[in-house]
Design an enzyme around this catalytic site. Structure first.
Site, PDB file in Angstrom:
ATOM      1  N   ASP A   1      43.098  35.701  39.207  1.00 34.08           N
ATOM      2  CA  ASP A   1      41.756  36.163  39.583  1.00 34.08           C
ATOM      3  C   ASP A   1      41.938  37.117  40.763  1.00 34.08           C
ATOM      4  OD1 ASP A   1      39.737  34.202  38.042  1.00 34.08           O
ATOM      5  OD2 ASP A   1      41.537  33.119  38.603  1.00 34.08           O
TER       6      ASP A   1
ATOM      7  N   HIS B   1      46.692  25.441  37.623  1.00 38.00           N
ATOM      8  CA  HIS B   1      46.181  24.704  38.787  1.00 38.00           C
ATOM      9  C   HIS B   1      47.302  23.884  39.425  1.00 38.00           C
ATOM     10  CE1 HIS B   1      42.275  24.908  36.337  1.00 38.00           C
ATOM     11  NE2 HIS B   1      41.966  25.533  37.462  1.00 38.00           N
TER      12      HIS B   1
HETATM   13  P1  AMP Z   1      39.363  27.869  38.289  1.00 38.41           P
HETATM   14  O1  AMP Z   1      39.340  26.386  38.098  1.00 38.41           O
HETATM   15  O2  AMP Z   1      39.521  28.632  37.027  1.00 38.41           O
HETATM   16  O3  AMP Z   1      38.240  28.352  39.174  1.00 38.41           O
HETATM   17  O4  AMP Z   1      40.695  28.165  39.092  1.00 38.41           O
HETATM   18  C1  AMP Z   1      40.971  27.541  40.321  1.00 38.41           C
HETATM   19  C2  AMP Z   1      42.096  28.293  40.984  1.00 38.41           C
HETATM   20  O5  AMP Z   1      43.244  28.247  40.158  1.00 38.41           O
HETATM   21  C3  AMP Z   1      41.763  29.782  41.204  1.00 38.41           C
HETATM   22  O6  AMP Z   1      42.255  30.192  42.461  1.00 38.41           O
HETATM   23  C4  AMP Z   1      42.509  30.441  40.082  1.00 38.41           C
HETATM   24  O7  AMP Z   1      42.896  31.774  40.388  1.00 38.41           O
HETATM   25  C5  AMP Z   1      43.723  29.556  39.957  1.00 38.41           C
HETATM   26  N1  AMP Z   1      44.309  29.706  38.620  1.00 38.41           N
HETATM   27  C6  AMP Z   1      43.678  29.573  37.435  1.00 38.41           C
HETATM   28  N2  AMP Z   1      44.520  29.848  36.425  1.00 38.41           N
HETATM   29  C7  AMP Z   1      45.710  30.166  36.998  1.00 38.41           C
HETATM   30  C8  AMP Z   1      46.979  30.565  36.479  1.00 38.41           C
HETATM   31  N3  AMP Z   1      47.206  30.687  35.172  1.00 38.41           N
HETATM   32  N4  AMP Z   1      47.971  30.829  37.367  1.00 38.41           N
HETATM   33  C9  AMP Z   1      47.747  30.717  38.699  1.00 38.41           C
HETATM   34  N5  AMP Z   1      46.573  30.352  39.246  1.00 38.41           N
HETATM   35  C10 AMP Z   1      45.569  30.090  38.407  1.00 38.41           C
END
Ligand code: AMP
Length: 279
Positions: free
Chosen positions: A150, A37
């Protein structure tokens, strides 16, 4: 850092930012923030005057009750992390307010949602689109930041923006990995120490498979990955697909301009996803 808890306050704040001629970057998250994030946050900070990070565990994108209940939540810690890392605004709405208007939206992403996560998690992308579209409407963000981890979500969001002519630019950020290669994820903290030590195999298998692009066909690469996962009894492979990076349809020859492998695998009762670019 400003914490905004209500939609009306968010709308008013964003209107003011616009009046001042400043740009807004939006980073939608479900909290339990990690360095993945933060890599998006850093990028957003370099490209916008004001960065808004939303933290909302969106119930309508969970098709599995247990996954929703076990989803890690620690708002105080998240707010601290955002503050330390120079975020301007944390938007932390309540579920009651976000869904005071019943989430009756029905989105149609056609074939884009008839593969991989769309099949494994029925209704998931409708739920994602519901919250993301509402966040776009409320913030009128100039840019919104999404992670390539994702992968299917990124393509669906781009399609959402296209279908509704939303002026927000979608900025896609690379997968952030721990030093051992495991893609950082909020769900990783649910892994026991023992299983956490096995988890980097996911990236290792995918990386190795990419070293065969000159020597093996895509179907051979696919078989390689599937067989590798079978060798580790801790993993339960949900799917591995090699797809066109725009249409998300499975490809078996190398004619596509871009080809990505997408995996969903269970480890220790935790569902992990990752990607590997082949071309
Ligand atoms: P989430 O809180 O899991 O819904 O993720 C929020 C955003 O952060 C989404 O756009 C995810 O694709 C991105 N994200 C989560 N993990 C990663 C990672 N390891 N590398 C890059 N972006 C990430």
């Amino acid at each position: 850092m400003l914490e905004i808890k209500t939609i009306n306050e968010l709308i008013a704040f964003c209107e003011n930012v616009k009046k001042e001629g400043k740009t807004k970057g939006l980073l939608p998250t479900m909290g339990a923030l990690h360095e993945g994030h933060l890599s998006l946050l850093q990028r957003a900070k370099t490209e916008n005057d004001v960065v808004i990070c939303s933290i909302f565990v969106n119930p309508v994108q969970f098709n599995n009750r247990e996954d929703l209940e076990k989803y890690p939540r620690d708002l105080e810690k998240d707010l601290h992390i955002l503050e330390e890392n120079g975020c301007d605004v944390a938007f932390t709405p309540s579920e009651e307010e976000v869904y005071a208007i019943e989430p009756a939206e029905k989105y149609d992403f056609g074939k884009l949602e008839q593969v991989m996560e769309g099949v494994a998690r029925p209704g998931h992308f409708n739920g994602v689109a519901t919250i993301v579209k509402r966040l776009f409407d409320w913030t009128q963000a100039d840019r919104a930041y999404f992670g390539e981890k994702d992968y299917q979500q990124v393509i669906i969001i781009k399609d959402l923006v296209r279908q509704f002519a939303i002026p927000t630019k979608i900025v896609v950020c690379p997968v952030f990995r721990d030093a051992d290669g495991l893609a950082t994820s909020s769900r990783n903290q649910r892994l026991s120490a023992e299983k956490r030590s096995i988890a980097p195999k996911i990236h290792q298998i995918l990386l190795k498979s990419a070293s065969f692009t000159d020597t093996l066909s895509l179907s051979q690469i696919k078989n390689f990955v599937i067989n590798e996962f079978k060798m580790y009894k801790d993993f339960e492979l949900e799917y591995f697909e090699i797809v066109d990076d725009q249409s998300l349809q499975p490809v078996l020859n190398k004619d596509s301009n871009g080809i990505v492998g997408c995996v969903a695998v269970w480890l220790d009762g935790v569902r992990l996803i990752d990607i590997q670019r082949y071309y």
